[in-house]
Motif scaffolding. Structure first.
Motif, PDB file in Angstrom:
ATOM      1  N   GLU A 189       5.670  27.099  -2.332  1.00 43.30           N
ATOM      2  CA  GLU A 189       5.690  28.382  -3.027  1.00 43.30           C
ATOM      3  C   GLU A 189       6.464  28.264  -4.337  1.00 43.30           C
ATOM      4  N   LEU A 240      -4.573  28.698  -4.473  1.00 41.22           N
ATOM      5  CA  LEU A 240      -3.660  29.843  -4.417  1.00 41.22           C
ATOM      6  C   LEU A 240      -4.388  31.097  -3.960  1.00 41.22           C
ATOM      7  N   LYS A 241      -5.610  31.276  -4.434  1.00 40.62           N
ATOM      8  CA  LYS A 241      -6.404  32.433  -4.017  1.00 40.62           C
ATOM      9  C   LYS A 241      -6.594  32.437  -2.503  1.00 40.62           C
ATOM     10  N   TYR A 252      -4.684  30.935  -0.202  1.00 40.47           N
ATOM     11  CA  TYR A 252      -3.402  31.151   0.472  1.00 40.47           C
ATOM     12  C   TYR A 252      -2.973  32.612   0.418  1.00 40.47           C
ATOM     13  N   GLN A 253      -3.265  33.250  -0.697  1.00 43.10           N
ATOM     14  CA  GLN A 253      -2.909  34.673  -0.814  1.00 43.10           C
ATOM     15  C   GLN A 253      -3.789  35.519   0.100  1.00 43.10           C
ATOM     16  N   GLU A 254      -5.045  35.158   0.238  1.00 43.84           N
ATOM     17  CA  GLU A 254      -5.938  35.877   1.152  1.00 43.84           C
ATOM     18  C   GLU A 254      -5.462  35.758   2.600  1.00 43.84           C
TER      19      GLU A 254
END
Length: 344
Positions: A326, A335-336, A338-340
């Protein structure tokens, strides 16, 4: 080191002429019509099933080499993202160079080398910060291990010895320079042998070296045979050395953190030994498409149980490990995902 880096840059420039670089194949795969609906869907979504990609690993016998081959097999099995091949390298530093000039698209990079590259320091002081190097996923923690012959009992005994410091352009070499500097030594204080893991182990086995380092998982199979044969054993690091290695100094991110080698990891190692550790990452160029890396990241974690079976180093890997990266440079596609998933 500057001469070695200059040589590697020249080698990388030559190799880049024959690089894969994610370029599309000249002919469609056998049995595929270029107008096929499936292929059109893949191309418009940013994923070209006919593209070629190269992954940089490490020296023969090392874990980086195994990881490079592992991901070639893993992603080729999907038959979705293109054709992957492994590129032989000397390790992390060369992997960064090859990705920067387009010789490779992906690479296995240790945390310390990654930090040096994005900051443009140490091994990359001449080339400057690399803003095209990003992380896809963490893989495993690499534990530093100092193997020595029986006449060495402490850090002070390393002076004047023949020490294996890693191959030219390897992450091990970069670590060796930092480590022995933290011990108050330079390469002038001993005879450095620029060898990779397998060659280093054989050299110690033959009695032609007094010490070798490893920054990898526990236990390190290459050295299990040596310790079992009483050809090498481990020594602990002094606390001042560990503190110096774990101090981020002027770097943007820490390179190492304190760790221990549990008792009985190797033969005749009856006590826990203090040391340091670092992360190991699957990296790529930031200019690779967001959709491609998103789908590759998704595929990796949705098939993590199968990945766990392919090598001991990633046997316990779970998506929770992503929390350790992080704030570091992560590819937007990864990153998209992981954020989902709510991980970052």
């Amino acid at each position: 080191m500057k001469k070695i880096l200059s040589l590697l840059l020249a080698m990388a420039t030559t190799l880049s002429l024959a690089a894969c670089g994610g370029s599309p194949a000249q002919d469609p795969p056998s049995g595929k019509d270029p107008a096929d609906d499936t292929q059109q869907t893949e191309e418009t979504s940013g994923i070209d099933a006919g593209a070629l990609y190269a992954i940089g690993g490490g020296s023969t016998g090392g874990t980086f080499n195994a990881m490079g081959n592992l991901f070639v097999q893993f992603f080729n099995d999907s038959e979705r993202f293109g054709q992957f091949s492994s590129t032989a390298t000397t390790g992390g530093v060369q992997n960064v160079i090859f990705m920067e000039n387009g010789t490779t698209d992906f690479g296995i990079i240790g945390q310390s080398v990654f930090v040096q590259a994005v900051d443009g320091t140490d091994s990359f002081a001449e080339t400057g910060p690399d803003d095209n190097l990003v992380i896809i996923a963490p893989l495993y923690s690499a534990i530093f291990q100092q193997f020595v012959s029986k006449d060495i009992h402490s850090e002070a005994d390393l002076k004047g010895k023949k020490l294996i410091v890693g191959g030219p352009g390897s992450g091990d070499l970069a670590i060796s320079e930092a480590l022995y500097a933290a011990m108050g030594m330079t390469f002038e204080d001993f005879e450095p042998l620029y060898l990779g893991s397998t060659e280093g182990a054989e050299t110690m086995k033959d009695g032609h070296a007094d010490g070798a380092i490893a920054l990898t998982q526990l236990p390190f199979s290459t050295f299990v045979e040596l310790t079992n044969a009483d050809k090498a054993y481990l020594i602990p690091l002094e606390q001042d050395t560990i503190d110096a290695m774990c101090d981020p100094g002027d770097h943007s991110y820490p390179s190492y953190y304190p760790a221990v080698i549990p008792a009985d990891t190797y033969k005749n190692q009856t006590e826990e030994l203090p040391t340091f550790a670092t992360g190991t990452y699957l990296c790529c160029r930031a200019d690779l498409g967001e959709e491609l890396i998103y789908e590759m990241t998704k595929y990796m974690w949705e098939n993590i149980e199968r990945l766990n079976t392919l090598h001991a180093a990633v046997a316990d890997l779970t998506i929770d490990a992503v929390k350790d990266i992080e704030g570091m440079p992560i590819h937007p596609g990864a990153l998209k995902y992981y954020q989902e998933q709510g991980v970052l």
